[in-house]
Design an enzyme around this catalytic site. Structure first.
Site, PDB file in Angstrom:
ATOM      1  N   LYS A   1      96.016  86.836  14.875  1.00  0.00           N
ATOM      2  CA  LYS A   1      95.265  86.183  15.421  1.00  0.00           C
ATOM      3  C   LYS A   1      95.631  84.641  16.103  1.00  0.00           C
ATOM      4  CE  LYS A   1      91.371  86.337  13.139  1.00  0.00           C
ATOM      5  NZ  LYS A   1      90.359  86.203  11.882  1.00  0.00           N
TER       6      LYS A   1
ATOM      7  N   ARG B   1      90.464  94.546  18.188  1.00  0.00           N
ATOM      8  CA  ARG B   1      89.729  93.310  18.292  1.00  0.00           C
ATOM      9  C   ARG B   1      90.065  92.583  19.556  1.00  0.00           C
ATOM     10  NH1 ARG B   1      89.863  90.965  12.365  1.00  0.00           N
ATOM     11  NH2 ARG B   1      91.821  91.731  12.362  1.00  0.00           N
TER      12      ARG B   1
ATOM     13  N   THR C   1      93.727 101.722   4.440  1.00  0.00           N
ATOM     14  CA  THR C   1      93.001 101.294   5.625  1.00  0.00           C
ATOM     15  C   THR C   1      93.677 101.532   7.094  1.00  0.00           C
ATOM     16  OG1 THR C   1      91.759  99.540   6.609  1.00  0.00           O
ATOM     17  CG2 THR C   1      93.834  98.659   5.512  1.00  0.00           C
TER      18      THR C   1
ATOM     19  N   ASP D   1      93.979  98.018  15.010  1.00  0.00           N
ATOM     20  CA  ASP D   1      93.266  96.697  15.253  1.00  0.00           C
ATOM     21  C   ASP D   1      92.774  96.607  16.703  1.00  0.00           C
ATOM     22  OD1 ASP D   1      92.234  94.003  15.455  1.00  0.00           O
ATOM     23  OD2 ASP D   1      93.416  93.169  13.784  1.00  0.00           O
TER      24      ASP D   1
ATOM     25  N   HIS E   1      85.751  84.395  12.924  1.00  0.00           N
ATOM     26  CA  HIS E   1      85.214  85.376  11.845  1.00  0.00           C
ATOM     27  C   HIS E   1      84.832  86.733  12.459  1.00  0.00           C
ATOM     28  CE1 HIS E   1      84.193  86.383   7.808  1.00  0.00           C
ATOM     29  NE2 HIS E   1      83.224  87.195   8.213  1.00  0.00           N
ATOM     30  N   SER E   2      85.493  87.689  12.193  1.00  0.00           N
ATOM     31  CA  SER E   2      84.803  88.952  12.697  1.00  0.00           C
ATOM     32  C   SER E   2      83.858  89.646  11.959  1.00  0.00           C
ATOM     33  CB  SER E   2      86.056  89.949  12.510  1.00  0.00           C
ATOM     34  OG  SER E   2      87.117  89.510  13.598  1.00  0.00           O
ATOM     35  N   GLU E   3      82.789  89.946  12.855  1.00  0.00           N
ATOM     36  CA  GLU E   3      81.412  90.664  12.318  1.00  0.00           C
ATOM     37  C   GLU E   3      82.004  91.602  11.202  1.00  0.00           C
ATOM     38  OE1 GLU E   3      77.519  92.712  13.939  1.00  0.00           O
ATOM     39  OE2 GLU E   3      79.156  92.902  15.132  1.00  0.00           O
TER      40      GLU E   3
ATOM     41  N   CYS F   1      85.984  94.751   0.878  1.00  0.00           N
ATOM     42  CA  CYS F   1      86.657  93.788   1.817  1.00  0.00           C
ATOM     43  C   CYS F   1      86.529  92.428   1.188  1.00  0.00           C
ATOM     44  CB  CYS F   1      86.330  94.074   3.197  1.00  0.00           C
ATOM     45  SG  CYS F   1      84.750  93.624   3.598  1.00  0.00           S
TER      46      CYS F   1
ATOM     47  N   GLY G   1      84.662  96.490  11.716  1.00  0.00           N
ATOM     48  CA  GLY G   1      86.103  97.504  11.299  1.00  0.00           C
ATOM     49  C   GLY G   1      87.095  97.173  12.062  1.00  0.00           C
ATOM     50  N   ARG G   2      87.453  95.955  12.132  1.00  0.00           N
ATOM     51  CA  ARG G   2      88.665  95.418  13.307  1.00  0.00           C
ATOM     52  C   ARG G   2      88.346  96.052  14.616  1.00  0.00           C
ATOM     53  NH1 ARG G   2      91.745  96.987   8.616  1.00  0.00           N
ATOM     54  NH2 ARG G   2      92.546  98.721   9.567  1.00  0.00           N
TER      55      ARG G   2
END
Length: 470
Positions: A163, A137, A123, A135, A59-61, A73, A102-103
């Protein structure tokens, strides 16, 4: 790993001691994992290491969604649903990755993007308007944590195929991927639709959005690079075609007048490009592409082996600091004129090959292909720039051309496909073709030779490309 005090592994991953965390979903064990100065939270239940493929959520913050209850979101809803699913499974892990706000662009930039979305951008377009990636990440910490937890094979809770690819590239086997059954809200339906349409995210089963029929069709088309075109990549990998790929604006430019090409097309088209790279033995670019973009020319967005990089540079124009000359990620063939003196610190991965002298002072595409084939087996990808791809097309050397059009108008810039044409429309170049929807982009695959056509003749989606009689 010391269960009470934690430990440091060989990657520099530091694990903290576990503690109990009672939640609305059940009692979890909570600990931190720190990598490169960033501490991530890991919640686990049961004994995930003993499960064949434990349920995992990476899970992304998201401060606004997770902590502030934002409905812009679905992050908060996904977080809650993940904990519930893991608790119900009895064995599983939630990895809460910090630094992913924010990705990956950070809180300040995310809120700037929000303001642009309020003005009407989606987005992805908002990120690009800020000159930020779609993105940004990185999942290195997640993979390291899973390895430390002895969970090399997992069932991933995610709607994001990228992912899956990122984790598998780092040695994690994703045995299955499950979408969380989180319904869209009126406030985030447009945001989620944009991610499904432009970033290949997958809608959950039974999704009830009023535009779902259209969205499902678009999502299916958007994943053509991963499904419908797999046979194309297999065909390329199994032969010795000369293939070209180019992404250009609707008005035919591959970059602005100042050479900015970041990015003309979207993420799905770039993944498609990487799949082609993974299918060929060599990837060729002209010196202008190296000077303007300093590309790596490696396979990163999909699994695969890096092709041999070939740079056409008859006058020795590319700088000694170019990535293709300094990075040993892939072998590099540097095609130069006989008079070019190599830099003293050229990498061991670079092989200089002298171009034959010609009276026209320009070597033919056929001769370039011959030079490459003497040293590299397999198909050849001519990736750029526009001038190089156009010269190969005009010379009749290409077997297959992937030409992606992005819905953007540049107005003036570096041209894409250009060649001496005909004054009679009936004599214009027409070949069998297929089309693929890559998110917001449209890719046309032209089958230019008998070799390419024979390998694709049974495809019902192949259009004959004959002249119109209307």
């Amino acid at each position: 790993m010391n269960a009470l005090h934690g430990s440091i592994d060989s990657t520099g991953l530091v694990s903290g001691p576990p503690s109990r965390l009672p939640t609305a979903h059940g009692l979890f064990a909570l600990r931190t994992y720190t990598l490169n100065g960033t501490a991530h939270a890991v919640m686990s239940i049961g004994d995930p290491a003993k499960a064949d493929a434990p349920l995992i959520r990476v899970h992304s913050e998201c401060l606004t969604g997770d902590a502030l209850g934002s409905h812009r979101c679905d992050c908060g809803d996904q977080l809650s649903a993940s904990l519930a699913a893991i608790a119900q499974a009895g064995d599983g892990v939630l990895i809460y990755l910090r630094g992913h706000e924010g990705r990956g662009i950070g809180l300040e930039n995310k809120l700037r993007a929000y303001a642009l979305q309020d003005a009407g951008l989606d987005t992805v377009a908002a990120n690009r308007a800020l000159d930020l990636p779609d993105d940004a990440r990185d999942y290195t910490a997640a993979a390291a944590i899973l390895h430390d937890l002895d969970c090399p094979q997992i069932t991933l809770l995610s709607s994001n195929p990228s992912k899956v690819t990122a984790l598998e590239d780092m040695g994690i086997t994703v045995a299955d991927r499950l979408s969380l059954q989180v319904p869209d809200r009126p406030e985030n339906a447009g945001y989620l639709e944009a991610k499904r349409r432009l970033m290949d995210h997958i809608a959950p089963a039974g999704h009830s959005h009023e535009d779902q029929t259209e969205t499902d069709t678009e999502c299916a088309a958007s994943t053509a690079y991963a499904e419908n075109t797999l046979a194309v990549y297999d065909t390329i990998a199994g032969g010795d075609e000369v293939v070209a790929q180019l992404a250009q604006s609707e008005d035919g430019f591959i970059a602005t007048s100042k050479g900015d090409a970041q990015f003309v097309s979207g993420q799905i088209d770039r993944a498609h490009l990487h799949r082609i790279r993974a299918s060929v033995g060599a990837v060729l670019v002209g010196c202008g592409t190296v000077i303007a973009d300093d590309p790596r020319l490696t396979v990163r967005a999909v699994p695969g082996v890096n092709p041999v990089r070939v740079v056409l540079d008859p006058h020795g124009r590319i700088p000694a600091t170019a990535t293709v000359l300094t990075s040993p990620e892939a072998p590099t063939i540097w095609l130069t004129g006989a008079e070019i003196v190599p830099p003293p610190d050229i990498g061991d991965h670079v092989r200089m090959v002298r171009l034959p002298a010609t009276t026209e002072n320009e070597i033919s595409p056929a001769a370039i292909v011959s030079l490459i084939r003497e040293r590299v087996s397999g198909a050849i990808l001519v990736e750029g720039g526009g001038r190089t791809v156009s010269s190969f097309l005009s010379a009749g050397i290409l077997d297959r051309l992937f030409l992606t059009s992005a819905p953007v108008l540049i107005g003036n810039g570096v041209p894409g496909i250009r060649f001496v044409g005909t004054e009679v429309m009936a004599e214009a170049l027409r070949r069998p073709f297929r089309r693929y929807r890559f998110g917001e982009d449209m890719c046309t695959e032209y089958l230019l030779s008998e070799l390419a056509r024979d390998g694709s003749a049974r495809d019902p989606d192949l259009h004959p490309g004959a002249a119109s009689t209307a």
